[in-house]
Motif scaffolding. Structure first.
Motif, PDB file in Angstrom:
ATOM      1  N   ILE A  39       0.856  -1.202   0.000  1.00  0.00           N
ATOM      2  CA  ILE A  39       0.000   0.000   0.000  1.00  0.00           C
ATOM      3  C   ILE A  39       0.888   1.247   0.000  1.00  0.00           C
ATOM      4  N   ARG A  40       1.912   1.223   0.852  1.00  0.00           N
ATOM      5  CA  ARG A  40       2.811   2.382   0.946  1.00  0.00           C
ATOM      6  C   ARG A  40       3.455   2.666  -0.408  1.00  0.00           C
ATOM      7  N   ALA A  41       3.926   1.602  -1.070  1.00  0.00           N
ATOM      8  CA  ALA A  41       4.605   1.781  -2.370  1.00  0.00           C
ATOM      9  C   ALA A  41       3.628   2.294  -3.430  1.00  0.00           C
ATOM     10  N   LEU A  42       2.384   1.821  -3.388  1.00  0.00           N
ATOM     11  CA  LEU A  42       1.387   2.293  -4.357  1.00  0.00           C
ATOM     12  C   LEU A  42       1.097   3.779  -4.140  1.00  0.00           C
ATOM     13  N   LEU A  43       0.998   4.177  -2.878  1.00  0.00           N
ATOM     14  CA  LEU A  43       0.735   5.584  -2.567  1.00  0.00           C
ATOM     15  C   LEU A  43       1.916   6.474  -2.982  1.00  0.00           C
ATOM     16  N   GLU A  44       3.118   5.907  -2.920  1.00  0.00           N
ATOM     17  CA  GLU A  44       4.291   6.685  -3.371  1.00  0.00           C
ATOM     18  C   GLU A  44       4.250   6.885  -4.879  1.00  0.00           C
ATOM     19  N   ARG A  45       3.743   5.837  -5.609  1.00  0.00           N
ATOM     20  CA  ARG A  45       3.627   5.955  -7.076  1.00  0.00           C
ATOM     21  C   ARG A  45       2.552   6.957  -7.466  1.00  0.00           C
ATOM     22  N   HIS A  46       1.530   7.097  -6.618  1.00  0.00           N
ATOM     23  CA  HIS A  46       0.387   7.980  -6.928  1.00  0.00           C
ATOM     24  C   HIS A  46       0.275   9.017  -5.814  1.00  0.00           C
ATOM     25  N   ASN A  47       1.268   9.878  -5.746  1.00  0.00           N
ATOM     26  CA  ASN A  47       1.296  10.817  -4.613  1.00  0.00           C
ATOM     27  C   ASN A  47       0.645  12.156  -4.973  1.00  0.00           C
ATOM     28  N   ASP A  48      -0.499  12.066  -5.661  1.00  0.00           N
ATOM     29  CA  ASP A  48      -1.212  13.274  -6.089  1.00  0.00           C
ATOM     30  C   ASP A  48      -2.419  13.576  -5.202  1.00  0.00           C
TER      31      ASP A  48
END
Ligand code: ATP
Ligand SMILES: Nc1nc2c(ncn2[C@@H]2O[C@H](COP(=O)(O)O)[C@@H](O)[C@H]2O)c(=O)[nH]1
Length: 215
Positions: free
Chosen positions: A27-36
């Motif tokens: 989840i953390r890595a996905l949020l880093e990819r989509h940090n908008d």
């Protein structure tokens, strides 16, 4: 006359796994990819003691048992469960307000909480993360270096019970290679977003046609 269509709610994603399979990291890595700002992870309440480095309000809201029980009585939780002898729960208000703002929300919760959320919000998408094997799971819990031997033993003892609920979920991912799992996880999330956006635009077009043909 101008027509406005209501903004769409955000999507709710439930992510469950036995402890140590890698759901928080994914989840953390996905949020880093989509940090908008279009995605958020829910910060749960727990009666578990903070691990070294965990920050109140960021990793969890750390509560004592009496406060947690008062919140249960006041119906403040969207879902809650006792996991590994501690209470964990998701704040109802935060989830509802965030979804209303059109933001996608990720719940990192166990199978008991997942069941409650599915009942309350059937359109939630649920994803179960499996480790490649029990040996790898134990190795991940050990290499995380945050839990005592006793705690790790307790979590391993409950891993198979958690995994036995995998069939209640919409998607199953085996988290062997991290980047590959992350990409598959991302596809599930983006496909859901696209489907909902398409539905919303079809709905808006229908409404426009209806009003154009009116009278
Ligand atoms: N695919 C992977 N390959 C190797 N290590 C991984 C992989 N995925 C996660 N890990 C590592 O495994 C450990 C456990 O991961 P994580 O804390 O994300 O698990 P979790 O499922 O969220 O556990 P919990 O339920 O206890 O919070 C971490 O040290 C993480 O870096
Ligand atoms: N039902 C819920 N389960 C939750 C919640 N927050 C976390 N969890 C689950 O607890 C275990 C252990 O977490 P840890 O941080 O102590 O390692 C893990 O499986 C989480 O998914 C919640 O709000 N509700």
């Amino acid at each position: 006359m101008t027509t406005t269509s209501a903004a769409a709610d955000g999507n709710l994603f439930i992510v469950a796994a036995p402890s140590g399979a890698g759901k928080s990291s994914l989840i953390r890595a996905l949020l880093e990819r989509h940090n908008d700002g279009s995605m958020q992870v829910s910060v749960s309440c727990t009666t578990r003691a903070p691990r070294p480095g965990e920050i109140d309000g960021e990793h969890y809201h750390f509560l004592d048992v009496a406060t947690f029980q008062r919140k249960i009585e006041a119906n403040e939780f969207y879902e809650w469960a006792k996991v590994f002898d501690n209470y964990y729960g998701t704040s109802r208000k935060v989830i509802e307000d965030t979804l209303k703002r059109g933001i996608d929300v990720f719940l990192d919760i166990d199978w008991q909480g997942a069941r409650q959320v599915r009942e309350a919000y059937p359109q939630a998408q649920s994803i179960f993360i499996m480790p490649p094997s029990l040996a790898v799971l134990e190795q991940r819990l050990r290499s995380r270096g945050q839990d005592s031997d006793d705690v790790i033993r307790g979590r391993m003892a409950k891993a198979q019970a958690e995994m036995s609920h995998y069939h209640e979920f919409d998607y199953l991912l085996v988290n062997d290679d991290f980047n590959e799992t992350l990409t598959n996880f991302e596809h599930i999330v983006l496909a859901r977003r696209h489907r909902m956006a398409l539905q919303q635009s079809r709905h808006a077009t229908k409404l426009k046609d209806l009003l154009a043909n009116d009278g």
